[in-house]
Write a protein that holds these residues in place. Sequence first.
Motif: not given
Length: 486
Positions: A353-363
């Motif tokens: 996961l990229c940082p954006e996904c960790v932030r927006d789509r990550g849990n």
Amino acid sequence: MTSETMNNKRRKTEESVATYLPDLPIGILEHSATFLVPISRALFAIALTNNENNPPRENYSSIAGSDWLPIDFGDIETDLAALTNNENNNLPNENPSPSSIASADDWSILDFGEVEKDLATKLSDDDISSILQHIDAVNKVKRLRLTNCINITGVGLEPLRGSAVIEQIDLSLVGDVIEQIDLSLVGDGENPRLVPEPPISCELVMPVLDSIIERECALKHLQFPYKWLRVKSADSEFHAFIVRYNQMLENRGPIRCLDCNEGLPKDGDGFQWIGDDTSDNNSSYGLQNYTCCQCTKHYCYDCSDEDGITNCSRCQRDYCMGCVKIEECGKCDNSVCEHCFKDKECDKCKDRLCPECVRDRGNECYYCGVLYCNECNDQDGSYRGDGDDGAGVVQVDFCEECYKNCCKPCRMRVYQEGGIDCINCIKLLPDEAIQSLIELKQEVEELKNENRELKGVNKELEDVNKELQDEIKELKDKQGKSMMTE
């Protein structure tokens, strides 16, 4: 030996060791400075020069040396190689030639990322100006990065006015490795945004930049502060400078991609050297294109991955493949440079996961660190056992009050340990846990009622006991009087 003699000797010894930096020979100071990175040497020399207590007996400029080509204010590191390469650990001559010391350094790069971050954040415009003047930056510095200099307005850049040698100026104030912003301070963790916004002023910096591009110059890469890019207006002074800068590069003559030899900017791709499209959906406004921010070489965006250039979606910088590795996110189309990419993966599907996904789509759980992508995170809040597709996945919920992601087992555990006082976090506890808490509360109320009833019974017993004690006392009194009569 008498006590007075001992005291005199002690006093003389103490006086003899009271030596201060200005008392040391210039050769010792210069040798000590060789163990510092270039920018720290300049700060050391300026501190000695500007100290009112220092005698004006020496010129400390030789301490700084002259290796100021790229300037970065990020970490202070000790150059141990200088010590190990000096086999006899001999000190230099007491009064070496300043020119011989200067020739050992090359001030083409000035990066404030090379000094301690706590120090860089405190540097003022006067400090920056003193350094630039001290090293003759207008004639020597080719690459300037104001990493972590978040306390400046930009007026300290005046010594660079009219520079014909500078090739790159990074005013973004952030380094290569972007740190996550505290979510309690801002709605997202996107960078290169700084919180609070730095005072660096477009109005103060633009005249210096204009003085460079209005004549023949070497400038070919600019990185602006995020605060300047936020407001897109074709009527602003910032936009007017972008137009002048793009025209300057166009007037310089044909510039071609080093891989395919196509002319830049390429027709039809919609990019200028610096993005000037002010439409709301344009994310490249004010960003330098076709230029690697590491080597400042020019490439187009159509070349192969091995030779082309890619923009990092996080730090918003272009990198060629020869300088920085670009990582592809397993969940989205984002390309992220190796400096910004955090090596994290979903604990279920193992996609990176990229940082954006960790932030927006990550849990990601704040306490235990378990991380799930949205596809794997159990949205209904139940625990899926080993026999299901989502085996072992427990929902991670985000609290909008305390800004913490937390899986349900950790939230329950921390609550039971008395570590949660956030009402919203309590509401996010599992349904069965909330029901258990309700039942527990009811039990507590029942016990309180029983305790109140027992207290009532106890009061009645105390009253009965008091009555019995009174009766016993009366009987004893009667018995005593009867015996006295007899």
